[in-house]
Design an enzyme around this catalytic site. Structure first.
Site, short mmCIF file in Angstrom:
data_model
loop_
_atom_site.label_atom_id
_atom_site.label_comp_id
_atom_site.label_asym_id
_atom_site.label_seq_id
_atom_site.Cartn_x
_atom_site.Cartn_y
_atom_site.Cartn_z
N LYS A 13 -30.87 19.41 38.31
CA LYS A 13 -30.54 18.45 37.24
C LYS A 13 -29.94 19.18 36.05
CE LYS A 13 -33.95 19.64 34.21
NZ LYS A 13 -33.73 20.21 32.88
N ASP A 141 -40.53 17.59 33.84
CA ASP A 141 -39.30 17.31 34.60
C ASP A 141 -39.56 16.76 36.00
OD1 ASP A 141 -37.86 18.22 32.48
OD2 ASP A 141 -37.22 20.11 33.39
#
Length: 292
Positions: A13, A141
């Protein structure tokens, strides 16, 4: 012993922007960040094991991962309290293609993909709230990485707003071969931003408008960059270089770093940028990637 052989992909990401709102009583920070995912991934091979759980890290970026303290082990220790999970033993081999300590969220992605897999395959029937709690015990995350939608993470309890549309663009990813400690970068952060929930609403509405998106992202920035620059001039030099490249719309550090990304609307500018980078920074990990 159940027969099982499965290959999974854990996508990296980037944080298109990251604002630090405030320090929380639990020593963590309230942030606001826009997540998106790209087409480079850690490959995870899951198979049944006879007597014990085994986690093996291989690949270019496996060096230095602790066998006694890693995100996957944390997940296993949490799932052990579920009898359906405990009935089985697994061999997990993770090929690390995503650089560590980069801000690309490789460790979080590995965990989220395995959690999804175990929940489905072993029919653990974990409720959304339970999954969220498990994720947050491991790292902020992890929950955003459960799927590859565009999403904003915000608020003291890491709420997630998912976008049902996403723009498509190519990225230039650069890892400058240095490891950033998320903990240390946050600890030395001195920059805090104000919350503005109406901005999130407008962004969601205009997410496919590239002019709006680039303006918005340039205005938002990444609050952790200053803290990272103090610890590591390499990142500042790299970003300065990226910003000067022809056709560069945005250049930014992702997450707590050390990796940076740049967005070019024009593919020939992106190709030129890669050549230029490879000439100046021969040893860096430099990749073209696509938003997925």
């Amino acid at each position: 012993m159940m027969m099982i052989k499965k290959s999974l992909k854990a996508y990296g990401k980037i944080n298109l922007y990251l604002k630090v709102i405030k320090k929380l009583k639990n020593k963590y920070h309230e942030i606001e960040s826009l997540f998106c995912f790209f087409n480079i991934y850690d490959q995870i091979f899951v198979s049944a094991n006879r007597t014990y759980n085994q986690i093996i890290f291989t690949g270019k970026f496996s060096k230095g991962i602790s066998n006694t303290n890693n995100t996957v082990l944390k997940l296993f220790n949490i799932l052990k309290k579920y009898p359906k999970f405990n009935k089985h033993k697994f061999k997990i081999r993770i090929v690390k293609n995503i650089p560590q300590g980069s801000g690309f969220g490789g460790g979080s992605a590995d965990v989220s993909i395995l959690l999804n897999f175990f929940n489905k395959y072993l029919k653990l029937n974990l409720k959304k709230k339970t999954i969220s709690l498990i994720c947050n015990k491991i790292g902020a995350d992890v929950e955003p990485s459960l799927n590859t939608n565009f999403k904003i993470l915000y608020g003291p309890n890491n709420k997630i707003i998912e976008f049902n549309k996403k723009p498509k663009f190519n990225l230039l990813l650069v890892y400058p071969n240095c490891f950033n400690s998320t903990k240390n970068i946050y600890l030395s952060n001195k920059i805090f931003s104000k919350k503005n929930n109406s901005e999130i609403y407008f962004l969601k509405k205009n997410i496919l408008n590239m002019n709006y998106l680039f303006k918005f992202l340039n205005y938002k920035g990444n609050d952790l960059e200053q803290s990272a620059f103090k610890k590591n001039k390499t990142i500042l030099k790299l970003l300065t270089f990226l910003k000067k490249l022809k056709g560069c719309k945005i250049a930014r550090m992702t997450g707590s770093g050390s990796a940076c990304f740049a967005i070019f609307e024009n593919n020939s500018h992106l190709a030129e940028a890669i050549l230029s980078l490879k000439k100046h920074y021969k040893s860096y990990w430099i990749r073209k990637a696509k938003i997925i």
